[in-house]
Each structure stands twice: as C-alpha cells, then as structure tokens.
Design a protein around this motif. Structure first.
Motif, PDB file in Angstrom:
ATOM      1  N   ALA A 145     -38.232   7.028 -18.489  1.00 45.08           N
ATOM      2  CA  ALA A 145     -39.445   6.475 -19.119  1.00 45.08           C
ATOM      3  C   ALA A 145     -40.214   5.608 -18.134  1.00 45.08           C
ATOM      4  CB  ALA A 145     -39.082   5.670 -20.364  1.00 45.08           C
ATOM      5  N   ILE A 201     -41.850   7.942 -15.460  1.00 44.26           N
ATOM      6  CA  ILE A 201     -43.032   8.649 -15.980  1.00 44.26           C
ATOM      7  C   ILE A 201     -44.198   7.677 -16.157  1.00 44.26           C
ATOM      8  CG2 ILE A 201     -43.986   9.935 -17.941  1.00 44.26           C
ATOM      9  CD1 ILE A 201     -41.124  11.083 -18.371  1.00 44.26           C
ATOM     10  N   LEU A 209     -44.547  19.909 -19.069  1.00 47.95           N
ATOM     11  CA  LEU A 209     -43.203  19.728 -19.603  1.00 47.95           C
ATOM     12  C   LEU A 209     -42.460  21.062 -19.635  1.00 47.95           C
ATOM     13  CD1 LEU A 209     -44.247  17.525 -22.658  1.00 47.95           C
ATOM     14  CD2 LEU A 209     -43.457  16.736 -20.421  1.00 47.95           C
ATOM     15  N   MET A 242     -37.145  11.742 -23.086  1.00 49.78           N
ATOM     16  CA  MET A 242     -38.426  11.032 -22.994  1.00 49.78           C
ATOM     17  C   MET A 242     -38.621  10.063 -24.155  1.00 49.78           C
ATOM     18  SD  MET A 242     -40.862  14.209 -21.808  1.00 49.78           S
ATOM     19  CE  MET A 242     -42.407  13.292 -21.927  1.00 49.78           C
ATOM     20  N   LEU A 253     -40.380   6.508 -24.166  1.00 47.07           N
ATOM     21  CA  LEU A 253     -41.836   6.369 -24.021  1.00 47.07           C
ATOM     22  C   LEU A 253     -42.495   6.124 -25.378  1.00 47.07           C
ATOM     23  CD1 LEU A 253     -42.632   9.215 -21.471  1.00 47.07           C
ATOM     24  CD2 LEU A 253     -42.887   6.762 -21.067  1.00 47.07           C
ATOM     25  N   THR A 303     -41.455  19.537 -28.769  1.00 44.59           N
ATOM     26  CA  THR A 303     -42.204  18.462 -28.114  1.00 44.59           C
ATOM     27  C   THR A 303     -43.037  17.689 -29.128  1.00 44.59           C
ATOM     28  OG1 THR A 303     -42.355  19.830 -26.126  1.00 44.59           O
ATOM     29  CG2 THR A 303     -43.782  17.911 -26.225  1.00 44.59           C
ATOM     30  N   PHE A 334     -41.891  13.953 -29.548  1.00 49.02           N
ATOM     31  CA  PHE A 334     -42.692  13.115 -28.650  1.00 49.02           C
ATOM     32  C   PHE A 334     -44.148  12.992 -29.085  1.00 49.02           C
ATOM     33  CE2 PHE A 334     -45.195  12.958 -24.553  1.00 49.02           C
ATOM     34  CZ  PHE A 334     -44.978  11.616 -24.311  1.00 49.02           C
ATOM     35  N   LEU A 358     -42.194  18.114 -15.081  1.00 49.37           N
ATOM     36  CA  LEU A 358     -40.826  17.777 -15.484  1.00 49.37           C
ATOM     37  C   LEU A 358     -40.063  19.061 -15.780  1.00 49.37           C
ATOM     38  CD1 LEU A 358     -41.282  14.806 -18.004  1.00 49.37           C
ATOM     39  CD2 LEU A 358     -40.200  14.712 -15.769  1.00 49.37           C
TER      40      LEU A 358
END
Length: 285
Positions: free
Chosen positions: A39, A42, A60, A69, A72, A108, A112, A167
């Motif tokens: 984190a 990034i 990604l 992740m 974040l 994702t 996220f 990533l």
C-alpha cells in the motif's frame, strides 16, 4: 514494518542475488506486512506520477493482488490519495462476463474499486460483449487514444504506452499476466494487447498486455505468495538458472527498459532463494 529478522533475510538474499539493474527484492514474514508495504509503495508511485504527469495510470492483474491492496482502502490512504487522478487498467483479463466469478473486473470491483472514490469513467475494463479477438483489438484502441492525449504516458524508446505502474502476480509455472510458458504470445513485438484461446489454466480465453508494454512501464511490481511459487521465483530471479537448461519462464522476461522492478515475496515463495543462501556469509543489520 520489516522485522529485524526479515531485514536480515532480505539483505542476505539481495547480497546473494545482486538483483538486476533497477530491480529490488522485498521479503515479508506475513501477508499483513506485505499488504502494509505494498500500500505504501503504490501510494508513493501514485503521488510521484500525479506530481510529474498529472495522472496515475495503473494496470492490475489477478491472483492475490487485490486482497493485498486492501490497506489502500483504509486510513490514511483512502483520504489522502488523489483518487480523481487514478486511471485503472488490466494487464490481463479473462474473456468472461463482468459479473462472472472468474472476472478480474468483478474481483477488483468488490475488493477495491467499490471502497475507494475512483471515478467510474476512469476504469477501463475490457468489452465483455464481443469475441476475445475483438476485445483485445478494442482494448488496444482505447489505450492508443489515451496515449495520444498523454493520460497514459509514452515510452521514448519504442512508442509503447508507459504505464506508471503495472502490478503482476506470478503463477506456479512462472506465468505473468496471461503470458504462459512456451506460448507464441511471448514473442510478440508490435502488438500492445493480444489474446489467447488456449490458456493452460481455465478459463481458456483471455486478453493480455504483451512484454513490450509490460517492460515499458515506469514501475513494475511482481507479487508472489505461497510455497507453490518458490521454484518459479527462484528461476525468475536467480542467475543460477541461466544457461541452455534454464526453464523458459515468462517471469524471467520481466525486464523494465528504463523503469524499476520490485519483487514482493512472502517467506514461502522465497524459500528456494533462502535455501540456496544458507551457505553464504553476509553483512547483517
């Protein structure tokens, strides 16, 4: 934070393997430590990119990346990062519907994107309503338009898109993105995005960035977790794997042209490197 033992191990590996130019190996005792450091890494790349270019274009992949992740989405990053400048892409994606369990977009979004204020219009997923070949063509066209207006940077050496950060995770066979061992897609030079219909792990149809695009990035991070990745990590990093008998594994082909590469390894995935390292004396700190 790294523990003292962790730092010592990291120092030993680095001393033993002399990472290639502009590359770094980071080792972690736990998933939580790795997530904390990832984190921070990034966020730093994001801040530098926004400051220098006005945008942060990140690509990604699948595997354990999205769960790693997670920090974040928490304080301080969820409030301090300039999320309005983030542009999200995928270095590879499975050619399935966006609501399908195998979709990287779905995982994702759930893990996220739904938890941070990235603009919907800045999320570039593949077209899941067309054949995989057309999806790859469409995705490359979209990226070309964004390179023209410099939302995505451009490499000075080969005119490829220069993503701020790509990533990747590594498979137990050493694949990265959807670039698998001994596959013709490994050799592509002119395409930015290609497609495959014969992935050795299901689902078979995928789109993927090619190596010229991956290696043009300003920053590349490869994440490896688990004992099943240890052999592939060793072959990818260790110079001892050079020579005619060296397995031709895609992760070994991740060599940024003029960017930086960071390996994020947990203890299990680094176990072959550690074992090889036992006979050496190294400076400890």
């Amino acid at each position: 934070m790294h523990t003292r033992a962790n730092r010592t191990m990291e120092r030993e590996i680095v001393a033993s393997y002399e990472p290639k130019r502009n590359s770094e190996i980071r080792m972690f005792e736990s998933s939580d430590e790795m997530a904390t450091d990832l984190a921070e890494y990034i966020s730093q790349v994001s801040e530098i990119s926004v400051k220098e270019r006005g945008y942060f274009a990140i690509a990604l992949s699948g595997g354990p990346l999205i769960s790693l992740m997670r920090k974040l989405c928490e304080a301080p990053y969820n409030k301090t990062l300039d999320w309005s400048k983030w542009y999200i892409f995928w270095a590879d994606e499975r050619a399935v519907a966006k609501n399908h369990v195998d979709s990287y977009y779905k995982s994702t979004k759930e893990g996220f994107l739904s938890k941070v204020p990235i603009l919907n219009g800045h999320v570039y997923s593949i077209n899941d309503n067309v054949m995989v070949e057309d999806a790859a063509t469409d995705y490359e066209f979209v990226i070309r338009q964004l390179v023209k207006i410099r939302t995505v940077g451009v490499s000075e050496s080969n005119d490829c898109p220069k993503f701020d950060l790509i990533l990747l995770s590594i498979g137990s066979d050493g694949h990265v993105a959807s670039l698998f061992p001994n596959h013709p897609a490994l050799e592509l030079k002119d395409d930015w995005v290609t497609y495959i219909t014969d992935s050795p792990v299901p689902p078979p149809e995928r789109i993927t960035f090619t190596f010229p695009v991956i290696n043009s990035a300003s920053n590349i991070a490869v994440v490896a977790t688990g004992e099943d990745k240890a052999k592939a990590v060793d072959f990818a990093i260790s110079d001892g794997a050079e020579g005619p008998d060296a397995p031709s594994i895609p992760a070994r082909m991740v060599k940024p042209t003029d960017g930086k590469l960071v390996w994020f390894l947990d203890k299990a995935s680094a176990s072959f490197l550690e074992a090889k390292n036992d006979g050496y004396e190294h400076t400890k700190y």
